[in-house]
Write a protein that holds these residues in place. Structure first.
Motif, short mmCIF file in Angstrom:
data_model
loop_
_atom_site.label_atom_id
_atom_site.label_comp_id
_atom_site.label_asym_id
_atom_site.label_seq_id
_atom_site.Cartn_x
_atom_site.Cartn_y
_atom_site.Cartn_z
N VAL A 119 1.57 43.92 54.84
CA VAL A 119 2.88 44.28 54.31
C VAL A 119 3.20 43.34 53.16
CG1 VAL A 119 5.31 44.62 54.85
CG2 VAL A 119 3.60 45.00 56.62
N ALA A 120 3.65 43.91 52.05
CA ALA A 120 4.01 43.10 50.87
C ALA A 120 5.32 43.59 50.30
CB ALA A 120 2.91 43.20 49.81
N GLU A 121 6.01 42.68 49.62
CA GLU A 121 7.24 43.04 48.92
C GLU A 121 6.90 43.76 47.63
OE1 GLU A 121 10.82 39.99 49.49
OE2 GLU A 121 9.01 39.06 48.69
N GLU A 122 7.68 44.73 47.28
CA GLU A 122 7.53 45.45 46.01
C GLU A 122 8.32 44.68 44.95
OE1 GLU A 122 5.89 48.15 43.66
OE2 GLU A 122 5.60 48.31 45.82
N LEU A 123 7.77 43.53 44.55
CA LEU A 123 8.48 42.66 43.61
C LEU A 123 8.39 43.19 42.19
CD1 LEU A 123 7.32 39.20 44.94
CD2 LEU A 123 9.54 40.25 45.25
N ARG A 124 9.42 42.95 41.41
CA ARG A 124 9.45 43.32 40.01
C ARG A 124 9.00 42.10 39.20
NH1 ARG A 124 10.43 47.12 42.50
NH2 ARG A 124 11.99 48.75 42.33
N SER A 125 7.80 42.15 38.67
CA SER A 125 7.25 41.02 37.92
C SER A 125 8.14 40.67 36.73
CB SER A 125 5.85 41.34 37.42
OG SER A 125 5.01 41.60 38.50
N ASN B 277 11.33 40.74 36.47
CA ASN B 277 12.45 39.90 36.90
C ASN B 277 11.97 38.49 37.24
OD1 ASN B 277 14.08 42.12 36.60
ND2 ASN B 277 14.12 42.61 38.78
N LEU B 278 10.79 38.38 37.84
CA LEU B 278 10.27 37.07 38.21
C LEU B 278 9.95 36.23 36.98
CD1 LEU B 278 7.86 38.09 41.10
CD2 LEU B 278 10.05 36.94 41.32
N LEU B 279 9.55 36.89 35.89
CA LEU B 279 9.15 36.16 34.68
C LEU B 279 10.34 35.56 33.96
CD1 LEU B 279 6.35 38.49 33.32
CD2 LEU B 279 6.10 36.34 34.55
N LYS B 280 11.55 35.89 34.38
CA LYS B 280 12.75 35.30 33.76
C LYS B 280 12.89 33.83 34.13
CE LYS B 280 15.25 39.63 33.59
NZ LYS B 280 16.32 40.44 34.19
N ASN B 281 12.26 33.41 35.24
CA ASN B 281 12.26 32.02 35.64
C ASN B 281 11.17 31.30 34.84
OD1 ASN B 281 11.98 29.54 36.85
ND2 ASN B 281 12.09 30.32 38.93
N HIS B 282 11.57 30.57 33.80
CA HIS B 282 10.60 29.98 32.88
C HIS B 282 9.73 28.91 33.52
CE1 HIS B 282 12.26 32.25 29.61
NE2 HIS B 282 13.48 31.82 29.93
N LEU C 208 8.36 29.13 36.43
CA LEU C 208 7.29 29.77 37.20
C LEU C 208 6.59 30.88 36.44
CD1 LEU C 208 9.22 30.11 40.58
CD2 LEU C 208 7.53 28.39 39.98
N ALA C 209 7.04 31.22 35.24
CA ALA C 209 6.55 32.39 34.51
C ALA C 209 5.04 32.38 34.32
CB ALA C 209 7.26 32.51 33.17
N MET C 210 4.48 31.25 33.95
CA MET C 210 3.04 31.20 33.70
C MET C 210 2.25 31.43 34.99
SD MET C 210 0.89 28.28 31.86
CE MET C 210 -0.77 28.02 32.36
N SER C 211 2.68 30.80 36.06
CA SER C 211 1.98 30.96 37.34
C SER C 211 2.07 32.39 37.84
CB SER C 211 2.59 30.03 38.39
OG SER C 211 2.39 28.70 38.01
N ILE C 212 3.24 33.01 37.67
CA ILE C 212 3.43 34.38 38.15
C ILE C 212 2.59 35.35 37.34
CG2 ILE C 212 5.13 36.25 38.33
CD1 ILE C 212 7.18 33.99 39.02
N SER C 213 2.61 35.20 36.02
CA SER C 213 1.85 36.13 35.19
C SER C 213 0.34 35.89 35.34
CB SER C 213 2.26 36.02 33.73
OG SER C 213 2.03 34.72 33.25
N ASP C 214 -0.04 34.67 35.64
CA ASP C 214 -1.45 34.34 35.82
C ASP C 214 -2.03 35.03 37.06
OD1 ASP C 214 -3.87 33.07 35.26
OD2 ASP C 214 -3.38 31.38 36.55
N LEU D 137 17.34 29.30 44.85
CA LEU D 137 15.91 29.01 44.95
C LEU D 137 15.65 27.58 45.42
CD1 LEU D 137 14.31 30.75 41.86
CD2 LEU D 137 13.91 31.26 44.26
N ALA D 138 16.60 26.68 45.19
CA ALA D 138 16.44 25.29 45.60
C ALA D 138 16.59 25.12 47.11
CB ALA D 138 17.45 24.41 44.88
N ASP D 139 17.26 26.05 47.78
CA ASP D 139 17.46 25.96 49.23
C ASP D 139 16.20 26.41 49.95
OD1 ASP D 139 20.13 25.26 48.77
OD2 ASP D 139 20.76 27.37 48.74
N ARG D 140 15.38 25.47 50.38
CA ARG D 140 14.12 25.80 51.04
C ARG D 140 14.31 25.92 52.56
NH1 ARG D 140 12.46 28.42 47.55
NH2 ARG D 140 10.65 28.77 48.82
N GLU D 141 15.33 25.26 53.10
CA GLU D 141 15.65 25.35 54.51
C GLU D 141 17.14 25.59 54.65
OE1 GLU D 141 14.22 22.02 56.76
OE2 GLU D 141 12.28 22.05 55.77
#
Length: 182
Positions: A72-78, A80-85, A87-93, A143-147
């Motif tokens: 099972v996977a999330e249907e993420l919108r790449s 939208n994720l690339l707006k976070n500068h 993480l953008a390189m890691s996500i697109s990679d 995003l900073a709230d990990r717990e």
């Protein structure tokens, strides 16, 4: 990609320098042999990056599908994720869309199930009681709230683990709906 990124950047700078030099001397790029050699070198590096990325995705998707009956996977919108500068390189990679496509066709190939679910509130929902952060006057998680601790049932959650449980639960519900229809 990161291991070869420096080599690619250096080769592209050399290519650009040879292009400028040829234009300055008013030579066509087709006749400039050094430019053509460098262009082929840059193309080879790009091909190597493409092959490495595709090989990683193929190996990972095959291992996941062969070892699990249900994925099972999330249907993420790449996009939208690339707006976070940060993480953008890691996500697109990673090539998320390609990875989901590979999982889909390999699930059919190996007679496994692959389900995509909506990412809505997967990280904001308490897995134990179903409380959604951001409702009833509570603040949404950043995003900073990990717990976090659920304000309703007071259970401590690790954000990613809680989200994984919610994604699996959504996938199982979707699977049951599909089975009940047929």
């Amino acid at each position: 990609y990161r291991t070869i990124k420096g080599k690619l950047a250096k080769a592209q700078r050399t290519l650009s320098r040879r292009q400028r030099r040829a234009k300055k001397e008013q030579r066509s790029l087709r006749e400039s042999k050094n430019y053509q050699k460098q262009r082929l070198l840059v193309a080879k590096i790009h091909a190597r990056v493409f092959d490495r990325r595709r090989d990683f995705l193929q190996r990972t998707s095959t291992a996941l599908i062969k070892n699990q009956d249900l994925v099972v996977a999330e249907e993420l919108r790449s996009k939208n994720l690339l707006k976070n500068h940060a993480l953008a390189m890691s996500i697109s990679d990673v090539g998320w869309r390609s990875f989901l496509g590979m999982l889909s066709y390999k699930a059919d190939l190996y007679d496994r199930q692959f389900i995509t679910v909506s990412p809505k509130n997967t990280t904001q929902t308490c897995h134990d009681c179903g409380f959604v952060m951001g409702s009833n006057g509570t603040e949404k998680l950043t995003l900073a709230d990990r717990e976090w601790i659920c304000p309703q049932c007071h259970v401590h959650h690790i954000r990613d683990y809680n989200a994984a449980l919610n994604i699996l639960e959504k996938g199982l519900q979707k699977q049951q709906k599909a089975q009940s229809k047929s």
